[in-house]
Design a protein around this motif. Structure first.
Motif, PDB file in Angstrom:
ATOM      1  N   VAL A  44     -17.310  -9.943 -20.691  1.00 44.61           N
ATOM      2  CA  VAL A  44     -18.613 -10.178 -20.063  1.00 44.61           C
ATOM      3  C   VAL A  44     -19.325  -8.851 -19.878  1.00 44.61           C
ATOM      4  CG1 VAL A  44     -19.805 -11.325 -18.176  1.00 44.61           C
ATOM      5  CG2 VAL A  44     -17.440 -11.876 -18.641  1.00 44.61           C
ATOM      6  N   GLU A  45     -20.575  -8.792 -20.261  1.00 45.39           N
ATOM      7  CA  GLU A  45     -21.309  -7.526 -20.266  1.00 45.39           C
ATOM      8  C   GLU A  45     -22.726  -7.754 -19.749  1.00 45.39           C
ATOM      9  OE1 GLU A  45     -21.053  -4.128 -21.079  1.00 45.39           O
ATOM     10  OE2 GLU A  45     -23.203  -4.195 -20.679  1.00 45.39           O
ATOM     11  N   LYS A  46     -23.202  -6.840 -18.893  1.00 44.78           N
ATOM     12  CA  LYS A  46     -24.546  -7.075 -18.327  1.00 44.78           C
ATOM     13  C   LYS A  46     -25.652  -6.710 -19.311  1.00 44.78           C
ATOM     14  CE  LYS A  46     -25.252  -2.716 -15.858  1.00 44.78           C
ATOM     15  NZ  LYS A  46     -25.540  -2.067 -14.591  1.00 44.78           N
ATOM     16  N   TYR A  60     -21.920  13.320 -29.851  1.00 43.89           N
ATOM     17  CA  TYR A  60     -21.765  14.286 -30.925  1.00 43.89           C
ATOM     18  C   TYR A  60     -20.310  14.721 -31.078  1.00 43.89           C
ATOM     19  CZ  TYR A  60     -24.080  17.470 -34.156  1.00 43.89           C
ATOM     20  OH  TYR A  60     -24.545  18.091 -35.279  1.00 43.89           O
ATOM     21  N   ALA A  61     -19.520  14.378 -30.063  1.00 46.86           N
ATOM     22  CA  ALA A  61     -18.110  14.789 -30.119  1.00 46.86           C
ATOM     23  C   ALA A  61     -17.251  13.749 -29.429  1.00 46.86           C
ATOM     24  CB  ALA A  61     -17.928  16.133 -29.423  1.00 46.86           C
ATOM     25  N   ILE A  62     -16.030  13.612 -29.922  1.00 43.66           N
ATOM     26  CA  ILE A  62     -15.010  12.859 -29.189  1.00 43.66           C
ATOM     27  C   ILE A  62     -14.255  13.921 -28.405  1.00 43.66           C
ATOM     28  CG2 ILE A  62     -12.789  11.718 -29.522  1.00 43.66           C
ATOM     29  CD1 ILE A  62     -14.076  10.072 -31.732  1.00 43.66           C
ATOM     30  N   GLY A 373     -14.664   8.083 -13.241  1.00 38.84           N
ATOM     31  CA  GLY A 373     -13.232   8.348 -13.397  1.00 38.84           C
ATOM     32  C   GLY A 373     -12.834   8.768 -14.795  1.00 38.84           C
ATOM     33  N   SER A 374     -13.812   8.917 -15.705  1.00 39.39           N
ATOM     34  CA  SER A 374     -13.398   9.192 -17.082  1.00 39.39           C
ATOM     35  C   SER A 374     -13.828  10.551 -17.594  1.00 39.39           C
ATOM     36  CB  SER A 374     -13.974   8.133 -18.028  1.00 39.39           C
ATOM     37  OG  SER A 374     -15.353   8.347 -18.262  1.00 39.39           O
ATOM     38  N   HIS A 375     -14.823  11.140 -16.982  1.00 37.83           N
ATOM     39  CA  HIS A 375     -15.320  12.436 -17.459  1.00 37.83           C
ATOM     40  C   HIS A 375     -14.482  13.522 -16.797  1.00 37.83           C
ATOM     41  CE1 HIS A 375     -18.439  15.203 -18.960  1.00 37.83           C
ATOM     42  NE2 HIS A 375     -18.807  14.200 -19.740  1.00 37.83           N
ATOM     43  N   PHE A 421     -12.610  10.712 -21.223  1.00 37.51           N
ATOM     44  CA  PHE A 421     -13.828  10.587 -22.039  1.00 37.51           C
ATOM     45  C   PHE A 421     -13.848   9.278 -22.843  1.00 37.51           C
ATOM     46  CE2 PHE A 421     -13.465  15.122 -21.141  1.00 37.51           C
ATOM     47  CZ  PHE A 421     -14.722  15.385 -20.657  1.00 37.51           C
ATOM     48  N   SER A 422     -14.628   9.277 -23.960  1.00 35.36           N
ATOM     49  CA  SER A 422     -14.833   8.014 -24.677  1.00 35.36           C
ATOM     50  C   SER A 422     -13.535   7.503 -25.305  1.00 35.36           C
ATOM     51  CB  SER A 422     -15.909   8.183 -25.749  1.00 35.36           C
ATOM     52  OG  SER A 422     -15.533   9.161 -26.700  1.00 35.36           O
ATOM     53  N   SER A 423     -12.839   8.382 -26.018  1.00 36.66           N
ATOM     54  CA  SER A 423     -11.620   7.957 -26.716  1.00 36.66           C
ATOM     55  C   SER A 423     -10.509   7.599 -25.725  1.00 36.66           C
ATOM     56  CB  SER A 423     -11.150   9.070 -27.650  1.00 36.66           C
ATOM     57  OG  SER A 423     -11.142  10.312 -26.954  1.00 36.66           O
TER      58      SER A 423
HETATM   59  C1  LIG Z   1     -24.403  11.847 -20.954  1.00 39.14           C
HETATM   60  C2  LIG Z   1     -22.997  11.571 -21.330  1.00 39.14           C
HETATM   61  C3  LIG Z   1     -22.396  12.327 -22.300  1.00 39.14           C
HETATM   62  C4  LIG Z   1     -21.086  12.087 -22.675  1.00 39.14           C
HETATM   63  N1  LIG Z   1     -20.579  12.838 -23.673  1.00 39.14           N
HETATM   64  C5  LIG Z   1     -19.368  12.532 -24.160  1.00 39.14           C
HETATM   65  C6  LIG Z   1     -18.895  13.185 -25.325  1.00 39.14           C
HETATM   66  O1  LIG Z   1     -19.564  14.045 -25.896  1.00 39.14           O
HETATM   67  N2  LIG Z   1     -17.685  12.828 -25.808  1.00 39.14           N
HETATM   68  C7  LIG Z   1     -16.920  11.864 -25.222  1.00 39.14           C
HETATM   69  O2  LIG Z   1     -15.835  11.581 -25.728  1.00 39.14           O
HETATM   70  N3  LIG Z   1     -17.341  11.232 -24.089  1.00 39.14           N
HETATM   71  C8  LIG Z   1     -18.547  11.530 -23.556  1.00 39.14           C
HETATM   72  N4  LIG Z   1     -19.021  10.872 -22.446  1.00 39.14           N
HETATM   73  C9  LIG Z   1     -18.107  10.024 -21.673  1.00 39.14           C
HETATM   74  C10 LIG Z   1     -17.980   8.589 -22.156  1.00 39.14           C
HETATM   75  O3  LIG Z   1     -19.216   8.074 -22.467  1.00 39.14           O
HETATM   76  C11 LIG Z   1     -17.308   7.791 -21.039  1.00 39.14           C
HETATM   77  O4  LIG Z   1     -16.110   8.427 -20.711  1.00 39.14           O
HETATM   78  C12 LIG Z   1     -16.996   6.347 -21.414  1.00 39.14           C
HETATM   79  O5  LIG Z   1     -18.128   5.694 -21.903  1.00 39.14           O
HETATM   80  C13 LIG Z   1     -16.449   5.595 -20.209  1.00 39.14           C
HETATM   81  O6  LIG Z   1     -16.089   4.313 -20.632  1.00 39.14           O
HETATM   82  P1  LIG Z   1     -16.186   3.053 -19.643  1.00 39.14           P
HETATM   83  O7  LIG Z   1     -15.873   1.861 -20.442  1.00 39.14           O
HETATM   84  O8  LIG Z   1     -15.432   3.310 -18.406  1.00 39.14           O
HETATM   85  O9  LIG Z   1     -17.721   3.006 -19.209  1.00 39.14           O
HETATM   86  P2  LIG Z   1     -18.962   2.606 -20.123  1.00 39.14           P
HETATM   87  O10 LIG Z   1     -18.715   2.961 -21.524  1.00 39.14           O
HETATM   88  O11 LIG Z   1     -20.160   3.154 -19.452  1.00 39.14           O
HETATM   89  O12 LIG Z   1     -18.994   1.017 -20.064  1.00 39.14           O
HETATM   90  C14 LIG Z   1     -19.238   0.295 -18.884  1.00 39.14           C
HETATM   91  C15 LIG Z   1     -19.855  -1.044 -19.283  1.00 39.14           C
HETATM   92  O13 LIG Z   1     -19.869  -1.935 -18.185  1.00 39.14           O
HETATM   93  C16 LIG Z   1     -21.113  -2.634 -18.176  1.00 39.14           C
HETATM   94  N5  LIG Z   1     -21.340  -3.080 -16.805  1.00 39.14           N
HETATM   95  C17 LIG Z   1     -21.571  -2.298 -15.728  1.00 39.14           C
HETATM   96  N6  LIG Z   1     -21.672  -3.051 -14.630  1.00 39.14           N
HETATM   97  C18 LIG Z   1     -21.507  -4.333 -15.013  1.00 39.14           C
HETATM   98  C19 LIG Z   1     -21.523  -5.558 -14.306  1.00 39.14           C
HETATM   99  N7  LIG Z   1     -21.697  -5.620 -12.990  1.00 39.14           N
HETATM  100  N8  LIG Z   1     -21.343  -6.713 -15.012  1.00 39.14           N
HETATM  101  C20 LIG Z   1     -21.140  -6.665 -16.370  1.00 39.14           C
HETATM  102  N9  LIG Z   1     -21.130  -5.518 -17.079  1.00 39.14           N
HETATM  103  C21 LIG Z   1     -21.301  -4.368 -16.403  1.00 39.14           C
HETATM  104  C22 LIG Z   1     -22.097  -1.605 -18.677  1.00 39.14           C
HETATM  105  O14 LIG Z   1     -23.281  -2.163 -19.143  1.00 39.14           O
HETATM  106  C23 LIG Z   1     -21.298  -0.905 -19.755  1.00 39.14           C
HETATM  107  O15 LIG Z   1     -21.430  -1.524 -21.007  1.00 39.14           O
HETATM  108  C24 LIG Z   1     -20.338  11.080 -22.036  1.00 39.14           C
HETATM  109  C25 LIG Z   1     -20.936  10.307 -21.047  1.00 39.14           C
HETATM  110  C26 LIG Z   1     -22.268  10.545 -20.697  1.00 39.14           C
HETATM  111  C27 LIG Z   1     -22.928   9.701 -19.666  1.00 39.14           C
END
Ligand SMILES: Cc1cc2nc3c(=O)[nH]c(=O)nc-3n(C[C@H](O)[C@H](O)[C@H](O)COP(=O)(O)OP(=O)(O)OC[C@H]3O[C@@H](n4cnc5c(N)ncnc54)[C@H](O)[C@@H]3O)c2cc1C
Length: 614
Positions: A44-46, A60-62, A373-375, A421-423
């Motif tokens: 489920v995604e908002k 631009y980077a992982i 919690g991921s950065h 981070f993302s990965s």
């Molecule tokens: C500006 C920026 C630069 C970054 N640069 C890098 C980089 O260069 N390299 C790298 O590896 N990582 C980078 N990151 C970090 C990376 O993006 C995050 O670590 C990662 O996306 C975290 O994953 P997540 O699933 O926890 O959160 P997210 O990927 O943010 O996903 C959360 C999801 O939950 C959804 N959501 C939120 N609330 C609700 C709700 N109430 N109901 C339903 N859905 C909801 C959101 O819409 C979203 O899709 C960067 C992040 C930012 C912001």
């Protein structure tokens, strides 16, 4: 029954319910299918998982890749790195668990079509820094989302989850979630045997530097609205390190990233008068934090600290020296492409302010604080660790399960593990998905049941802001001001002001103390009373209303944790003026909180930090 009680209710049953389809949610969905071939997996995604989450516009980077196949780094090295950057306090079991699996995740991304740059000489992935590899990231999220779409039984886009549901027989067991469709307004009741929260971090809880015409521009994604914290907090899950907010040094006004500039272009910083300044603050910083200043690399917060001190001494602004690197046409291209691939806004700001980094060294500034919690920071839920690695005190059954049965988390949701981070977030989603499948299979016939009264009551409160608006709008006294309701934007600005002025935002230069924090809690209490009267003119504003509710609860957690930790552990992120020094004797520990929604009280405690890696 209120005006909106007749809205359609849609029931969805699932074995595994994934809330949030960002990096961690996509990882959880993908891996749940791998281990649970016959299970019903619902995501489920908002927004829409194609482009949702913090990586939405591409990266631009992982930032987390070990390179074990080439013996570049080992998981132990990554744990040491994260521990160092977080001034000693990380969950080493969780961090190690991600690091040992993250390379396989990145290999999958490449297999699925993500273009990863390669070093033409070695054939290895092109490194930007010790942990980062360079990608063409514009299509990163759609590629990851495709894997999740194919794995899920169903993906529900455009549904904002507002509350978790609990089992009606077992008080500490999760049973699902409710939310509403932000386009149709339908109410959704999701029943799930296990729930994985992956709803991202929190921006816009502190007043941003970008106000007025710049409002909405923040460093962390503006749609990261703290649901990852509020949902578990409301059902009594323990949280950890919520005081560990992060402040980023970024290019001024556009929050453009500096990583590629430092690491790849080898640019450096200087003060307004062209001087190196970090070494001037060495003794001052050592006074505050002792030997932590001698660690390599220097912890991020301490580098911020030097900037803040230098600016306070009247020698700002701090500038990034780009003029040298940009004389090389290749580096100039990389510098611009870095923004075009992930922060287009910074290129636009420079163009509009006549800043050509080939001829002018652009200004840097420190951002408002964010919670995630991921950065490079580690706020989030307190989770059980891996069976083969976590100390017994960090283990209560299933990997990444919170202190509520059946409730799992990953990515920004889970605390104690910075630098994923993302990965790493996708990897942690995979870890949580695998554990959740095991939980569901072990559960057998002992399945949770939701209470009709509970979801019907929630339905009334979810739509209350629409009703408040409809009833109160005729009483508007000026513009948008009504005696009967508060608009979400007004509530948000009040929240940001309280957090900024009392909890260590940009206005007091990240400074706070016990008196300010206690007053901040009183003001947050008043805000909580008032947001019962939020008014929403349409479904979009209804979403804003619930995002605000989530931000307020997470902010309260941040304030309680900041008050509890009586030291300044991360100068440069925030300062406790009444406890200006790092205090390892008393505070080399995690802070934990638990919220009681009936009484509104918070219980705080310490948990030990175990150093598993030497
Ligand atoms: C500006 C920026 C630069 C970054 N640069 C890098 C980089 O260069 N390299 C790298 O590896 N990582 C980078 N990151 C970090 C990376 O993006 C995050 O670590 C990662 O996306 C975290 O994953 P997540 O699933 O926890 O959160 P997210 O990927 O943010 O996903 C959360 C999801 O939950 C959804 N959501 C939120 N609330 C609700 C709700 N109430 N109901 C339903 N859905 C909801 C959101 O819409 C979203 O899709 C960067 C992040 C930012 C912001």
């Amino acid at each position: 029954m209120g005006l909106f009680g007749r809205r359609k209710t849609v029931f969805v049953d699932s074995d595994i319910l994934v809330i949030g389809g960002g990096m961690a949610g996509c990882g959880a969905t993908y891996e749940s299918r791998y281990w649970g071939r016959d299970l019903k997996i619902v995501c489920v995604e908002k927004a829409n998982i194609e482009r949702s989450g913090a990586v939405a516009q591409g990266l631009y980077a992982i930032n987390c890749y070990m390179g074990m196949q080439w013996n570049e780094n080992q998981p132990e090295d990554h744990v040491r790195y994260a521990r160092n950057d977080l001034m000693g306090l990380v969950r080493e079991d969780l961090g190690y668990d991600i690091a040992r699996h993250v390379d396989s995740t990145v290999h999958k991304f490449e297999e699925w079509g993500l273009p990863i740059m390669r070093d033409p000489k070695t054939g290895r992935y092109q490194r930007e820094g010790k942990w980062q590899i360079m990608i063409h990231g514009e299509s990163y999220k759609p590629i990851v989302a495709e894997a999740a779409r194919k794995a899920a039984s169903e993906v529900y886009n455009r549904i904002m989850v507002t509350h978790l549901l609990m089992d009606k027989a077992k008080p500490n067991r999760v049973a699902g979630a409710v939310g509403f469709n932000v386009r149709t307004g339908d109410f959704y009741v999701f029943r799930g045997k296990a729930v994985i929260v992956a709803a991202g971090g929190a921006s816009h809880i502190f007043k941003p530097r970008s106000v007025g015409e710049g409002m909405g521009r923040t460093w962390y994604a503006p749609w990261s609205s703290a649901s990852a914290y509020a949902l578990p907090i409301l059902v009594g899950a323990k949280m950890t390190q919520m005081e560990n907010r992060i402040v980023l040094t970024r290019f001024k006004d556009g929050y453009g990233p500096v990583g590629a500039y430092f690491l790849h272009l080898k640019t450096y910083t200087q003060n307004a008068y062209g001087e190196e300044y970090e070494s001037k603050w060495y003794n001052d910083t050592k006074e505050l934090v002792g030997d932590y200043i001698d660690r390599h690399p220097v912890p991020t917060c301490l580098r911020n600290h030097a900037i803040l001190r230098e600016v306070a001494a009247g020698r700002g602004p701090i500038r990034m020296v780009t003029m040298e690197a940009f004389q090389d046409p290749h580096k100039e291209t990389v510098g611009w492409e870095n923004f075009l691939g992930m922060t287009v806004g910074q290129a636009v700001v420079w163009a509009s302010q006549n800043i050509d980094p080939k001829h002018i060294n652009p200004e840097l500034t420190t951002s408002e604080p964010y919670v995630m919690g991921s950065h490079a920071t580690c706020s989030g839920a307190w989770a059980s660790g891996p069976e083969d690695y976590a100390p017994s005190e960090y283990q209560w059954g299933y990997n990444r399960m919170m202190t509520v049965d059946g409730l799992f988390g990953a990515g920004d949701t889970i605390g104690g593990t910075a630098h994923k981070f993302s990965s790493g977030s996708f990897t942690e989603g995979r870890i949580a998905g695998k554990a959740a499948v095991k939980y569901v299979k072990d559960m057998g016939k002992d399945q949770p049941r939701v209470s009709e009264t509970e979801y019907e009551d929630l339905k009334k409160s979810v739509y209350k802001p629409l009703e408040n608006y409809k009833v109160g709008r005729n009483e508007i006294v000026a513009g948008t001001v009504s005696p009967s309701y508060l608009l979400p934007i007004h509530g948000l600005q009040r929240l940001e002001k309280i957090m900024d002025e009392y909890v260590g935002g940009i206005t007091p230069n990240y400074m706070t103390n016990d008196v300010l924090l206690n007053r901040g809690l009183e003001l947050l209490g008043m805000l909580k009373e008032d947001i019962a009267y939020l008014g929403a003119e349409d479904l979009h504003q209804l979403q804003r209303a619930w995002e605000l509710q989530h931000r307020v609860l997470a902010s309260e957690a941040v304030t309680q944790h900041t008050l509890f930790r009586e030291e300044t552990r991360w100068p440069g992120y925030y300062y406790r003026g009444d406890h200006m020094k790092l205090d390892d004797d008393n505070w080399h520990c995690f802070t934990l909180s638990r919220y009681d929604r009936d009484s509104g009280m918070w219980e705080m405690e310490k948990a030990p930090v175990y150093h598993i890696i030497d």
